[in-house]
Structures are given as structure tokens and as C-alpha cells.
Design an enzyme around this catalytic site. Sequence first.
Site, PDB file in Angstrom:
ATOM      1  N   CYS A  23       0.827  -1.205   0.000  1.00 60.04           N
ATOM      2  CA  CYS A  23       0.000   0.000   0.000  1.00 60.04           C
ATOM      3  C   CYS A  23       0.861   1.255   0.000  1.00 60.04           C
ATOM      4  CB  CYS A  23      -0.898   0.036   1.243  1.00 60.04           C
ATOM      5  SG  CYS A  23      -1.859  -1.459   1.529  1.00 60.04           S
ATOM      6  N   CYS A  55      -6.134   1.263  -2.111  1.00 66.01           N
ATOM      7  CA  CYS A  55      -5.351   2.487  -2.361  1.00 66.01           C
ATOM      8  C   CYS A  55      -4.682   2.500  -3.726  1.00 66.01           C
ATOM      9  CB  CYS A  55      -4.309   2.696  -1.267  1.00 66.01           C
ATOM     10  SG  CYS A  55      -3.006   1.423  -1.215  1.00 66.01           S
ATOM     11  N   CYS A 111      -2.537  -3.176  -3.536  1.00 68.12           N
ATOM     12  CA  CYS A 111      -3.783  -3.096  -2.774  1.00 68.12           C
ATOM     13  C   CYS A 111      -4.903  -2.571  -3.665  1.00 68.12           C
ATOM     14  CB  CYS A 111      -3.586  -2.164  -1.576  1.00 68.12           C
ATOM     15  SG  CYS A 111      -5.087  -1.803  -0.648  1.00 68.12           S
ATOM     16  N   CYS A 151      -3.497   4.810   2.530  1.00 68.64           N
ATOM     17  CA  CYS A 151      -4.469   3.724   2.363  1.00 68.64           C
ATOM     18  C   CYS A 151      -5.508   3.741   3.486  1.00 68.64           C
ATOM     19  CB  CYS A 151      -3.760   2.369   2.331  1.00 68.64           C
ATOM     20  SG  CYS A 151      -4.890   0.987   1.966  1.00 68.64           S
TER      21      CYS A 151
END
Length: 354
Positions: free
Chosen positions: A38, A72, A69, A42
Site C-alpha cells: 500500500c 489504495c 492493494c 491507504c
Amino acid sequence: MLITEQQTIATYYNALVNREPSYVGTFYVGVKTTSIFCIATCRARKPKRENVEFYSEFKDALDAGYRPCKICKPTENAQAAPKQVEQAIELVKADLKQKVTDQHLREQGIAPEFVRRWFKQHYGMTFQTYQRMFRINSAFEELKKGNTATDTAFNAGFNSLSGFGYTYKQVVGHSPKTQADKQIILISRLTTPIGPMFVCATEKGICLLEFVDRRMLETEFKDLQKRLKAQILMGENAHIKALKQQLESYFNGNLTHFTVPLDTPGTDFQQQVWQCLQTIDYGETASYQQQAQKINNPKAVRAVASANGFNRVAIVIPCHRVIGKDGSLTGYGGGLARKKWLLEHEQRHRVANQ
């Protein structure tokens, strides 16, 4: 690079917990318990300190086996133009006659220093150079339509014909008077789930699609300009816009075949190999030996591999689908981690669509 300095790790973890926007793109955090990575902002639930490790580049996180991810979208949002930069670009596009100065930026609440740093880091040029390229591209299009150099200079925001002629020649490589038989290559930047890319196109079609961190990218630009006898300018045309839409659909798992026109200068053998690459079905792979056999030249395995390496249009001409005879991943200009990601992405969506 994996971050090992303890004080830096503590600082980064604190930024992660507090979702500090100023740290976006500074680090990428891999979560060991989920195998995802991330960026600092995030919104996902924050992992424990002992379950994370930090990397300086998203490629390092990919190489370590982490996946981007889905909340994000680290490889997109960390590399996308920040809001202030997007606002500055819109000011340029809104009125090409008006030069966007530091004062104009400040009047819009935009920090010119921030914009300059971002352009230097992500485009390798100044914001003022970016503006000049857009203005000259607009002038190029007007000249193609038969407009006079005087009218074109005025419409592009130049105060004098001599100043326009000098700038035009500096950027394009020839004077406006020799416009008729010349062409330019337009270049634009886009973000993808596995990192930002540059896309180039002529009037005929797409001539380059490469990750911005590809080694020897500058050499590719120079070679492309030499082969097409054209200069690269910032801008977009219908081919670039179409490819951006198709790439978005591809990364969403909804597109399996690209239809955008291509303009790929190369030798006859390279053209043959690149055409053969496009016959490898989505979600499938082939070896260099199989490719050599397809073009009725079974002894040309190394030559086929070399031609693959000279492919300038990543993903669309799918050289990522070529693997070793033993099934192993082989060299890829965008990095083996991206090659692995692309193959898994295609195989996953192929199964899902069956």
C-alpha cells in the site's frame, strides 16, 4: 530497496498510521499477513508494526511477491499527477495563448515550486518546456490545415513571427515553412495498476508504450525519432486517447484484444516477429522456439528473442506472453515482476470469462 534503517521505519510506520499524504510515493508498505502493498494514505485497517516492511520503490514490493492493494491502488495513485499539477496542466490546455507563469499559478493557489519538481521528476523536463511543447503541437496542427505562419504564431500565443519561428525550429527541428512533408510524435503519460507508462503516437498509430522506469528509454526515444524522422512533443491524438481507454478496459479484465492502429518502424524480420507475437492468445504463452517455428525459421530462436527485446509497444504487442522453453519467465523490459503480474492477470480473467 527494502528499508532497514530503524528510525526511517519508525517514521514511515507513523506516517502510515496517520495516513500522511506528504509521504505518498515516498515509501511502499508490504503487509506480510495479506501479501499486499500500500501507500501511506491507504484507508484499509492498519496492520501491526511487526507485520509490515517498507520499500523505496513499488517495483521492489512487486519483486518481493506483494500484490497492489485494491483499495489504495499504490502503483496508480502514487504516480498519478497530484491535484495541483492537474490544475496547472488544465491552465495550459485552457488557453494556449496565455503563458502560465509562477504568478498565475500562485493566484490559483498552486505552488510553482511543487509543480516544477514534479515535472522534473516525472517528465524529465521543466513545466515551461512542457508548455512550449503543447503550444508548438497546436501550431503544428494549424500549419497542417493550411493556416499561415503569421496566424498560427498569433493563435499559439507568440508576440512575434521571428520568436515563433525560432521556438518552432528549436522544438520540432525545422522551420514552419518546411511543415508540409513533416510529422511529429506525440507523447503522453498514463498510470496503470503496475506503474506509470509513456505512450507515443504518430498520425498512423501507436509507436511506443513503455514503463517510465524502463532502462534505456531515452535511447528508445532517440531511435524512434530517427527512424520516423520526427520530433517528440507533448500532446494527445485520437490514437493515444483510444489506447488509454482500451488499456483501462484491459486492466479491468474486460478487454482481451487491442484494436488501436500501430506504427512500428523496424526491419522486415522484426515486423514478422511482432506480427507473430500478436497471434499468441490472451491468457496463453509460447516459447521463443515456438515463435521461431511459427515464422518458418526454427533456427532463429536467438534472433526472435532479440526482436522481442526491440518491441517498443508493450502489452499491445504482447512480448510478455513469451517464456522459456522450460516454462520459466525470461527477460522483460518492464521487469520480471510485471511480466508475472500480466500473465497471472490474463490467465485469471480468461478463466473467469469462460
